[in-house]
Design an enzyme around this catalytic site. Structure first.
Site, PDB file in Angstrom:
ATOM      1  N   ASP A 220      -1.632  -7.055  -5.527  1.00 21.59           N
ATOM      2  CA  ASP A 220      -3.000  -7.030  -5.013  1.00 21.59           C
ATOM      3  C   ASP A 220      -3.012  -7.888  -3.759  1.00 21.59           C
ATOM      4  O   ASP A 220      -2.895  -9.109  -3.829  1.00 21.59           O
ATOM      5  CB  ASP A 220      -3.963  -7.588  -6.057  1.00 21.59           C
ATOM      6  CG  ASP A 220      -5.428  -7.521  -5.609  1.00 21.59           C
ATOM      7  OD1 ASP A 220      -5.678  -7.412  -4.390  1.00 21.59           O
ATOM      8  OD2 ASP A 220      -6.315  -7.613  -6.480  1.00 21.59           O
TER       9      ASP A 220
ATOM     10  N   TYR B 239     -14.488  -0.934   8.988  1.00 20.61           N
ATOM     11  CA  TYR B 239     -13.076  -0.552   9.025  1.00 20.61           C
ATOM     12  C   TYR B 239     -12.466  -0.853  10.387  1.00 20.61           C
ATOM     13  O   TYR B 239     -11.421  -1.495  10.494  1.00 20.61           O
ATOM     14  CB  TYR B 239     -12.951   0.934   8.695  1.00 20.61           C
ATOM     15  CG  TYR B 239     -11.535   1.465   8.689  1.00 20.61           C
ATOM     16  CD1 TYR B 239     -10.633   1.092   7.695  1.00 20.61           C
ATOM     17  CD2 TYR B 239     -11.104   2.349   9.683  1.00 20.61           C
ATOM     18  CE1 TYR B 239      -9.329   1.586   7.693  1.00 20.61           C
ATOM     19  CE2 TYR B 239      -9.816   2.849   9.676  1.00 20.61           C
ATOM     20  CZ  TYR B 239      -8.929   2.464   8.683  1.00 20.61           C
ATOM     21  OH  TYR B 239      -7.642   2.945   8.685  1.00 20.61           O
TER      22      TYR B 239
ATOM     23  N   ILE C 186      -0.170   7.290   3.747  1.00 18.10           N
ATOM     24  CA  ILE C 186       0.783   6.877   4.771  1.00 18.10           C
ATOM     25  C   ILE C 186       1.842   5.966   4.193  1.00 18.10           C
ATOM     26  O   ILE C 186       3.034   6.103   4.484  1.00 18.10           O
ATOM     27  CB  ILE C 186       0.049   6.191   5.940  1.00 18.10           C
ATOM     28  CG1 ILE C 186      -0.781   7.216   6.717  1.00 18.10           C
ATOM     29  CG2 ILE C 186       1.047   5.498   6.878  1.00 18.10           C
ATOM     30  CD1 ILE C 186      -1.688   6.611   7.765  1.00 18.10           C
ATOM     31  N   GLY C 187       1.439   5.012   3.346  1.00 15.90           N
ATOM     32  CA  GLY C 187       2.398   4.064   2.781  1.00 15.90           C
ATOM     33  C   GLY C 187       3.476   4.744   1.968  1.00 15.90           C
ATOM     34  O   GLY C 187       4.662   4.380   2.056  1.00 15.90           O
TER      35      GLY C 187
ATOM     36  N   LYS D 186      -9.529  -3.720  11.434  1.00 17.30           N
ATOM     37  CA  LYS D 186      -8.262  -3.330  12.044  1.00 17.30           C
ATOM     38  C   LYS D 186      -8.092  -3.942  13.434  1.00 17.30           C
ATOM     39  O   LYS D 186      -6.963  -4.273  13.850  1.00 17.30           O
ATOM     40  CB  LYS D 186      -8.173  -1.804  12.127  1.00 17.30           C
ATOM     41  CG  LYS D 186      -8.084  -1.112  10.773  1.00 17.30           C
ATOM     42  CD  LYS D 186      -6.779  -1.435  10.049  1.00 17.30           C
ATOM     43  CE  LYS D 186      -6.590  -0.569   8.823  1.00 17.30           C
ATOM     44  NZ  LYS D 186      -5.298  -0.816   8.128  1.00 17.30           N
TER      45      LYS D 186
ATOM     46  N   GLY E 210       0.821  -1.207   0.000  1.00 17.30           N
ATOM     47  CA  GLY E 210       0.000   0.000   0.000  1.00 17.30           C
ATOM     48  C   GLY E 210       0.847   1.244   0.000  1.00 17.30           C
ATOM     49  O   GLY E 210       0.589   2.195   0.752  1.00 17.30           O
ATOM     50  N   ALA E 211       1.857   1.282  -0.879  1.00 12.04           N
ATOM     51  CA  ALA E 211       2.874   2.342  -0.829  1.00 12.04           C
ATOM     52  C   ALA E 211       2.742   3.382  -1.925  1.00 12.04           C
ATOM     53  O   ALA E 211       3.617   4.234  -2.060  1.00 12.04           O
ATOM     54  CB  ALA E 211       4.268   1.713  -0.898  1.00 12.04           C
ATOM     55  N   SER E 212       1.670   3.367  -2.687  1.00 24.40           N
ATOM     56  CA  SER E 212       1.572   4.301  -3.806  1.00 24.40           C
ATOM     57  C   SER E 212       1.076   5.684  -3.400  1.00 24.40           C
ATOM     58  O   SER E 212       1.218   6.644  -4.148  1.00 24.40           O
ATOM     59  CB  SER E 212       0.656   3.732  -4.891  1.00 24.40           C
ATOM     60  OG  SER E 212      -0.652   3.517  -4.379  1.00 24.40           O
ATOM     61  N   ARG E 213       0.507   5.795  -2.203  1.00 30.97           N
ATOM     62  CA  ARG E 213      -0.030   7.088  -1.759  1.00 30.97           C
ATOM     63  C   ARG E 213      -0.195   7.080  -0.243  1.00 30.97           C
ATOM     64  O   ARG E 213      -0.021   6.062   0.417  1.00 30.97           O
ATOM     65  CB  ARG E 213      -1.372   7.378  -2.421  1.00 30.97           C
ATOM     66  CG  ARG E 213      -2.465   6.369  -2.098  1.00 30.97           C
ATOM     67  CD  ARG E 213      -3.785   6.723  -2.758  1.00 30.97           C
ATOM     68  NE  ARG E 213      -3.695   6.619  -4.200  1.00 30.97           N
ATOM     69  CZ  ARG E 213      -4.043   5.530  -4.886  1.00 30.97           C
ATOM     70  NH1 ARG E 213      -4.506   4.465  -4.261  1.00 30.97           N
ATOM     71  NH2 ARG E 213      -3.934   5.497  -6.192  1.00 30.97           N
TER      72      ARG E 213
END
Length: 259
Positions: A82, A174, A31-32, A178, A26-29
């Site tokens: 994914d 959500y 926090i990641g 978590k 999840g690094a494209s935007r």
């Protein structure tokens, strides 16, 4: 509450991550992205993993983040991933290990947001939260563990949310997803202690207004004093990434208690 679990001490190994390899899901935007850039600045080679190979409804791609790291003198690999598909995860993790010679750090950050009341939550939204936020963490963690074990120690970090503890504010898919991740990681810390692997959860102390939050936050207005810059999460993630089982492990940390 800022931390729970087996070891709450803030002492331990941290600082430079030179020579380490990090897989950031999840690094494209959001926090990641900020965490991936901070890990690279600390010296780690970074696998920038997400589905976002091209610009879509939300801004940000894995290639843009990896290119920025490389342009700054770091090492990065953009890996399509994914997290809901086991084969995709296994392929991305294997490609990372092949490119960089192993994996020392996991940041399990990929997530989707749905804050609607239970009675008005479509089943597909409930399932999507569980598939991405819980099963996705399970799959990337399962795939990474053997590589981290080969390095004789390392660090696994799952990004969660302070909303888990806010039971007086109701329920939503959500927060439920978590909360399950926190239970998974607290138990996993005990399982992996003998392998010298630190396992922790990291949640923002306040609200980080990421692209995903703005798109799925239900139109909520957040007072300025309740907003946290993503850099606080990045600093905390770097500290946790530098741990092994002799340091901080088996905890749920809040960013501003570490940053």
């Amino acid at each position: 509450m800022t931390e729970t679990g087996m070891s709450g001490s803030l002492k331990g190994k941290s600082g430079s991550l030179k020579g380490k390899v990090a897989f950031v899901a999840g690094a494209s935007r959001g926090i990641g992205r900020t965490v991936a850039l901070a890990l690279a600045e600390a010296g780690a080679a970074v696998a920038v993993a997400a589905r976002s190979e091209e610009e879509g409804r939300l801004p940000g791609t894995i290639h843009a983040v990896a290119d920025r790291i490389v342009a700054s003198g770091g090492r990065a690999l953009a890996v399509p991933c994914d997290v809901t598909v086991e084969k995709s995860v296994e392929t991305a993790v294997a490609a990372t290990a092949e490119e960089f010679g192993g994996i020392d750090i996991l940041i399990a950050n990929a997530g989707v947001l749905w804050l609607g009341p239970v009675e008005s939550t479509p089943l597909k939204r409930w399932q999507l939260c569980l598939d991405v936020n819980l099963t996705g963490v399970f799959l990337v963690t399962k795939a990474v563990i053997p590589y981290v074990r080969e390095r004789d120690g390392g660090s696994l970090v799952a990004v969660t949310t302070g909303g888990v503890a806010l039971t007086d504010r109701g329920a939503n898919a959500y927060w439920v997803s978590k909360a399950a991740v926190e239970r998974l990681y607290l138990g996993l810390a005990a399982d992996l202690r003998s392998d010298n692997i630190a396992v922790n959860c990291l949640a923002p102390s306040r609200v980080v207004l990421t692209e995903g939050w703005r798109a799925g936050g239900g139109g909520r207005d957040i007072p300025p004093e309740m907003v946290e810059p993503p850099e606080a999460m990045a600093r905390a993630a770097v500290l946790l990434a530098g741990q092994n089982a002799s340091g901080i492990t088996g905890t749920v940390q809040r960013s501003e208690s570490l940053a």
